[in-house]
Design a protein around this motif. Structure first.
Motif, PDB file in Angstrom:
ATOM      1  N   ALA A 261     -23.666 -16.330 -62.760  1.00 40.36           N
ATOM      2  CA  ALA A 261     -22.575 -15.427 -62.585  1.00 40.36           C
ATOM      3  C   ALA A 261     -21.851 -16.310 -61.567  1.00 40.36           C
ATOM      4  CB  ALA A 261     -23.002 -14.003 -61.879  1.00 40.36           C
TER       5      ALA A 261
ATOM      6  N   ARG B 221     -15.914  -8.814 -57.941  1.00 44.12           N
ATOM      7  CA  ARG B 221     -15.599  -8.276 -59.745  1.00 44.12           C
ATOM      8  C   ARG B 221     -15.186  -9.418 -60.692  1.00 44.12           C
ATOM      9  NH1 ARG B 221     -11.848  -8.063 -63.949  1.00 44.12           N
ATOM     10  NH2 ARG B 221     -10.349 -10.075 -62.745  1.00 44.12           N
ATOM     11  N   ARG B 222     -15.488 -10.236 -60.950  1.00 45.53           N
ATOM     12  CA  ARG B 222     -15.633 -11.107 -61.710  1.00 45.53           C
ATOM     13  C   ARG B 222     -16.580 -11.706 -62.151  1.00 45.53           C
ATOM     14  NH1 ARG B 222     -11.897 -16.041 -60.774  1.00 45.53           N
ATOM     15  NH2 ARG B 222     -13.497 -17.105 -62.143  1.00 45.53           N
TER      16      ARG B 222
ATOM     17  N   ASP C 123     -19.136  -9.317 -61.294  1.00 48.52           N
ATOM     18  CA  ASP C 123     -20.213  -7.718 -61.361  1.00 48.52           C
ATOM     19  C   ASP C 123     -19.813  -8.216 -63.291  1.00 48.52           C
ATOM     20  OD1 ASP C 123     -21.097  -7.422 -58.789  1.00 48.52           O
ATOM     21  OD2 ASP C 123     -19.174  -6.307 -59.024  1.00 48.52           O
ATOM     22  N   ASN C 124     -18.711  -8.650 -63.329  1.00 54.47           N
ATOM     23  CA  ASN C 124     -18.551  -8.902 -64.792  1.00 54.47           C
ATOM     24  C   ASN C 124     -19.441  -9.560 -65.664  1.00 54.47           C
ATOM     25  OD1 ASN C 124     -16.938  -6.769 -64.842  1.00 54.47           O
ATOM     26  ND2 ASN C 124     -14.700  -7.926 -64.782  1.00 54.47           N
ATOM     27  N   SER C 125     -19.597 -10.865 -64.756  1.00 52.62           N
ATOM     28  CA  SER C 125     -20.222 -11.923 -65.209  1.00 52.62           C
ATOM     29  C   SER C 125     -21.626 -11.772 -65.689  1.00 52.62           C
ATOM     30  CB  SER C 125     -20.089 -13.254 -64.732  1.00 52.62           C
ATOM     31  OG  SER C 125     -18.902 -13.974 -65.178  1.00 52.62           O
ATOM     32  N   TYR C 126     -22.217 -11.603 -64.577  1.00 51.66           N
ATOM     33  CA  TYR C 126     -23.428 -10.326 -64.307  1.00 51.66           C
ATOM     34  C   TYR C 126     -23.850  -9.341 -65.162  1.00 51.66           C
ATOM     35  CZ  TYR C 126     -27.697  -8.500 -62.222  1.00 51.66           C
ATOM     36  OH  TYR C 126     -28.927  -7.676 -61.581  1.00 51.66           O
ATOM     37  N   LEU C 127     -23.422  -8.747 -65.559  1.00 53.15           N
ATOM     38  CA  LEU C 127     -23.028  -7.205 -66.644  1.00 53.15           C
ATOM     39  C   LEU C 127     -24.000  -7.572 -67.922  1.00 53.15           C
ATOM     40  CD1 LEU C 127     -21.533  -5.036 -64.855  1.00 53.15           C
ATOM     41  CD2 LEU C 127     -23.526  -4.752 -64.634  1.00 53.15           C
ATOM     42  N   GLN C 128     -22.345  -9.072 -68.541  1.00 52.65           N
ATOM     43  CA  GLN C 128     -22.998  -9.579 -69.418  1.00 52.65           C
ATOM     44  C   GLN C 128     -23.474 -10.438 -69.533  1.00 52.65           C
ATOM     45  OE1 GLN C 128     -19.368 -11.734 -69.358  1.00 52.65           O
ATOM     46  NE2 GLN C 128     -17.692 -10.009 -70.027  1.00 52.65           N
TER      47      GLN C 128
ATOM     48  N   TYR D 289     -27.068  -7.241 -70.167  1.00 53.12           N
ATOM     49  CA  TYR D 289     -26.813  -6.941 -70.712  1.00 53.12           C
ATOM     50  C   TYR D 289     -27.184  -7.721 -72.481  1.00 53.12           C
ATOM     51  CZ  TYR D 289     -24.694  -3.943 -75.068  1.00 53.12           C
ATOM     52  OH  TYR D 289     -24.695  -3.137 -75.676  1.00 53.12           O
TER      53      TYR D 289
END
Length: 303
Positions: free
Chosen positions: A52, A125-126, A128-133, A136
């Motif tokens: 991330a 926000r960016r 968190d999105n990279s971390y979640l992907q 997952y």
């Protein structure tokens, strides 16, 4: 009084500039997949945090502070000019410039601080999105929102027939979503096990709770299931054709059921219980035993 005017702008700059920070980690919650060890989850979490940060470009705290400082400098310059002009008209150009500069710094710093905070929220926000992907892709669980409760309503009278449909041009397709590929998981590393040094073949006694033979009287965790030997070293299981190797790593998917049910400390406990039973009366011990043929140590030269 003049010193107070001079120190006030810098105090305001420090107070407002310290409120803007870069992402220090994820602000979202991720749970490990069922059956996954916490150590594996920690390694994946560390990998995804680094991933991330790389996708974010790692904005420094200095970059955010510069946004606040830029607004403060611009506001100070404009305020000083306006204050000097007003002060000149009243015969106090210097005092007017100081007051205008302080007021301009306050306004400019507030604007710069707001800009830095917007930049920081977008960076979070960016991140968190990279971390979640990434998490997952490792099979971890992302808690979602609960479904809204279903309410039952009393049937009303049928509505009037709808008006004739209005033909509307179809909306353009949404832009393609960029999918960030997470790095592949690192392969599990097995250290080379220490060689088994014994002057004679070790004695193995059968432990009914374990369903396998365990070696006694040697400083090694050795087990035998009737067809191959197992060796526990440095938190890993190895297997081989003889009690002193050669040893090959035993993949977790190939574990016998006893290694899945019991940890090494429980295995040692059952081994010691059976050994005390054997040692109390060796002449009348009625349990099963196995002593393999002695095999000299084979030295494998590593190049």
């Amino acid at each position: 009084m003049r010193f107070g005017y001079k120190i006030l702008p810098f105090s305001l700059l420090l107070a407002l500039g310290g409120c803007v920070t870069v992402p220090g980690g994820p602000s979202v919650n991720v749970l490990p997949a069922p059956g996954k060890s916490f150590e594996t989850f920690q390694r994946e979490d560390a990998t995804c945090r680094q991933w991330a940060e790389r996708q974010l470009g790692a904005p420094s705290q200095e970059a955010l502070d510069q946004k606040v400082a830029a607004g403060a400098v611009a506001g100070t310059a404009v305020g000083a000019g306006v204050g000097a002009a007003l002060g000149s008209a009243s015969g106090h150009a210097g005092t007017g410039a100081l007051i205008g500069a302080a007021s301009g710094l306050l306004l400019g710093t507030a604007v710069g601080s707001e800009s830095g905070q917007v930049y920081g929220r977008e960076a979070q926000r960016r991140y968190d999105n990279s971390y979640l992907q990434c998490m997952y892709s490792y099979g971890n669980q992302i808690p979602g929102r609960s479904r809204p409760a279903v309410t039952h309503t009393v049937a009303a009278a049928p509505p009037p027939p709808p008006p004739a449909p209005v033909v509307v041009a179809p909306a353009p397709p949404p832009p393609p979503v960029e999918i960030i590929q997470a790095p592949p998981p690192e392969p599990e590393v097995y250290p080379a096990p220490a060689e088994v040094y014994v002057n004679e073949a070790p004695q193995f006694i059968y432990s009914p709770p374990l369903g396998m033979y365990v070696a006694v009287g040697v400083p090694y965790d050795l087990m035998y299931n009737g067809s191959e030997f197992f060796y526990f070293y440095a938190g890993r299981w190895y297997h081989g054709p003889y009690y002193n190797g050669p040893w090959m790593p035993l993949q977790r998917r190939s574990y016998p059921s006893v290694f899945v049910r019991y940890r090494i400390d429980s295995i040692r406990h059952y081994r010691d219980v059976e050994y005390r039973r054997y040692d109390r009366d060796r002449g009348h011990y009625n349990g099963r035993m196995h002593r393999p043929a002695y095999r000299e140590r084979v030295i494998i030269e590593r190049r």
